[in-house]
Motif scaffolding. Structure first.
Motif, PDB file in Angstrom:
ATOM      1  N   PHE A 223     -16.759 -35.281  25.496  1.00  9.36           N
ATOM      2  CA  PHE A 223     -16.873 -35.174  26.948  1.00  9.36           C
ATOM      3  C   PHE A 223     -15.803 -34.266  27.570  1.00  9.36           C
ATOM      4  O   PHE A 223     -15.635 -34.234  28.793  1.00  9.36           O
ATOM      5  N   GLY A 224     -15.088 -33.526  26.734  1.00  8.01           N
ATOM      6  CA  GLY A 224     -14.064 -32.609  27.207  1.00  8.01           C
ATOM      7  C   GLY A 224     -12.721 -33.293  27.376  1.00  8.01           C
ATOM      8  O   GLY A 224     -12.646 -34.469  27.721  1.00  8.01           O
ATOM      9  N   THR A 225     -11.645 -32.555  27.093  1.00  9.96           N
ATOM     10  CA  THR A 225     -10.284 -33.065  27.317  1.00  9.96           C
ATOM     11  C   THR A 225      -9.699 -32.341  28.520  1.00  9.96           C
ATOM     12  O   THR A 225      -9.520 -31.116  28.500  1.00  9.96           O
TER      13      THR A 225
ATOM     14  N   PRO B 193      -5.735 -25.351  30.044  1.00  6.81           N
ATOM     15  CA  PRO B 193      -7.181 -25.325  30.282  1.00  6.81           C
ATOM     16  C   PRO B 193      -7.896 -26.464  29.561  1.00  6.81           C
ATOM     17  O   PRO B 193      -7.362 -27.068  28.626  1.00  6.81           O
ATOM     18  N   ILE B 194      -9.105 -26.757  29.998  1.00  6.44           N
ATOM     19  CA  ILE B 194      -9.908 -27.825  29.401  1.00  6.44           C
ATOM     20  C   ILE B 194     -10.229 -27.483  27.948  1.00  6.44           C
ATOM     21  O   ILE B 194     -10.584 -26.343  27.622  1.00  6.44           O
ATOM     22  N   ASP B 195     -10.122 -28.473  27.062  1.00  2.00           N
ATOM     23  CA  ASP B 195     -10.602 -28.334  25.689  1.00  2.00           C
ATOM     24  C   ASP B 195     -12.053 -28.806  25.659  1.00  2.00           C
ATOM     25  O   ASP B 195     -12.324 -29.994  25.860  1.00  2.00           O
ATOM     26  N   PRO B 196     -13.015 -27.919  25.410  1.00  2.00           N
ATOM     27  CA  PRO B 196     -14.421 -28.331  25.455  1.00  2.00           C
ATOM     28  C   PRO B 196     -14.812 -29.200  24.267  1.00  2.00           C
ATOM     29  O   PRO B 196     -14.155 -29.180  23.216  1.00  2.00           O
ATOM     30  N   MET B 197     -15.881 -29.947  24.440  1.00  2.00           N
ATOM     31  CA  MET B 197     -16.404 -30.759  23.343  1.00  2.00           C
ATOM     32  C   MET B 197     -17.030 -29.849  22.285  1.00  2.00           C
ATOM     33  O   MET B 197     -17.804 -28.943  22.615  1.00  2.00           O
ATOM     34  N   THR B 198     -16.687 -30.061  21.032  1.00  6.79           N
ATOM     35  CA  THR B 198     -17.237 -29.277  19.935  1.00  6.79           C
ATOM     36  C   THR B 198     -17.742 -30.202  18.838  1.00  6.79           C
ATOM     37  O   THR B 198     -17.364 -31.381  18.763  1.00  6.79           O
ATOM     38  N   PHE B 199     -18.584 -29.648  17.961  1.00  2.62           N
ATOM     39  CA  PHE B 199     -19.178 -30.407  16.862  1.00  2.62           C
ATOM     40  C   PHE B 199     -18.908 -29.671  15.551  1.00  2.62           C
ATOM     41  O   PHE B 199     -19.103 -28.449  15.463  1.00  2.62           O
ATOM     42  N   ASP B 200     -18.468 -30.430  14.546  1.00  2.00           N
ATOM     43  CA  ASP B 200     -18.255 -29.890  13.206  1.00  2.00           C
ATOM     44  C   ASP B 200     -19.196 -30.586  12.237  1.00  2.00           C
ATOM     45  O   ASP B 200     -19.516 -31.772  12.401  1.00  2.00           O
ATOM     46  N   GLY B 201     -19.614 -29.857  11.216  1.00  2.00           N
ATOM     47  CA  GLY B 201     -20.429 -30.437  10.162  1.00  2.00           C
ATOM     48  C   GLY B 201     -19.971 -29.934   8.809  1.00  2.00           C
ATOM     49  O   GLY B 201     -19.494 -28.796   8.699  1.00  2.00           O
ATOM     50  N   ALA B 202     -20.094 -30.771   7.782  1.00  7.98           N
ATOM     51  CA  ALA B 202     -19.660 -30.362   6.447  1.00  7.98           C
ATOM     52  C   ALA B 202     -20.499 -31.044   5.384  1.00  7.98           C
ATOM     53  O   ALA B 202     -21.033 -32.144   5.588  1.00  7.98           O
ATOM     54  N   PHE B 203     -20.601 -30.380   4.251  1.00  6.27           N
ATOM     55  CA  PHE B 203     -21.238 -30.938   3.059  1.00  6.27           C
ATOM     56  C   PHE B 203     -20.239 -30.846   1.923  1.00  6.27           C
ATOM     57  O   PHE B 203     -19.674 -29.767   1.661  1.00  6.27           O
ATOM     58  N   THR B 204     -19.980 -31.966   1.246  1.00  8.41           N
ATOM     59  CA  THR B 204     -19.034 -31.977   0.143  1.00  8.41           C
ATOM     60  C   THR B 204     -19.699 -32.528  -1.112  1.00  8.41           C
ATOM     61  O   THR B 204     -20.626 -33.333  -1.055  1.00  8.41           O
TER      62      THR B 204
END
Length: 273
Positions: free
Chosen positions: A143-145, A164-175
């Protein structure tokens, strides 16, 4: 090298390395964990500067952070589903400037300064077959920082306002974790940092590939590719401590592989309890 954190005193060294970024940084992290919950404190700084020979100015970047953290997590389906949450109170002073070269320069001038609450969520799905393929998903700055102008890290007397605002981000990984025998395990990872591309970087700029050779959980060889640059390192571990040496390149320019900054990292961990 001992003057690297004093921008004015370091000016002769910057001039001798004209048009190249020079800097240093350090971090101290104290954590305590118990079943289902952990707490921690991170204090770190990162400083870089460059003397511009064309116009006799100095460009510099500063980051000072103090981050208390509370984390929790739980497992479902015998540990095949793992969920986690991290609450962080981010106190920081951060900024970049271009100033005339002089002995009165300081890394702490005209920084954005403030604090904000940051929320992170994680989910891991483990497939119970050979190699334990795992899918990981992380929501950063949910929801943003948003930052206000009050901060424990008050290093600048001439604040440029809240960060400045830190926007919401999404990470994905396969291990994947195949075993080679004789106690040797290969850890492989393919990750996409910032799937929705809030950073505006070309696709290959937020793709990571990595491999670690784990020898009986005591000696590690690591190598990878991140944002167009290669990295590598070694690690040694016993029951009470872990020592790591590594080198990696971080993009500090405005485009993919525009201006890489190679960094060398020494890390020492001690387990007190």
């Amino acid at each position: 090298f001992y003057n690297v954190y004093n921008l004015g005193s370091f000016l002769p060294n910057l001039k001798s390395a004209s048009d190249r970024w020079v800097g240093g940084g350090g971090a101290f992290m104290l954590t305590y964990g118990m079943p289902g919950i952990s707490i921690g404190i991170l204090a770190q700084s990162e400083l870089n500067a460059k003397y511009n020979s064309v116009d006799s100015t100095v460009s510099y970047r500063s980051l000072y952070q103090f981050i208390p953290t509370l984390g929790t997590g739980f497992r479902l389906a015998g540990g095949l589903i793992r969920c986690g949450y991290s609450l962080q109170w981010v106190n920081q002073s951060v900024g970049s400037q271009i100033v005339p070269a002089s002995s009165s320069m300081s890394y702490t001038q005209n920084l954005s300064q403030g604090s904000g609450i940051s929320n992170h969520f994680g989910l891991a799905l483990i497939v119970p077959i050979r190699g334990l393929p795992t899918f990981d998903f992380i929501v950063r700055n949910a929801f943003g920082t948003y930052y206000n102008t009050s901060s424990i890290v008050a290093v600048t007397s001439s604040s440029a306002g809240a960060p400045p605002i830190d926007p919401m981000t999404f990470d994905g990984a396969f291990t994947l974790h195949p075993k080679l025998g004789r106690g040797v395990i290969i850890n492989l990872i393919l990750a996409d940092r910032d799937i929705t591309n809030q950073s505006g970087v070309t696709f290959m700029g937020h793709i990571d590939l990595g491999m670690e050779l784990n020898f009986r959980d005591h000696f590690f060889l690591r190598g990878g590719w991140r944002g167009g640059y290669f990295s590598g390192g070694i690690g040694i571990k016993n029951n009470g401590a872990e020592l790591s040496l590594g080198a990696f390149t971080q993009e500090i320019g405005t485009q993919y592989m525009g201006q890489g900054d190679t960094r060398y990292m020494f890390q020492y961990k001690v387990r007190a309890f």
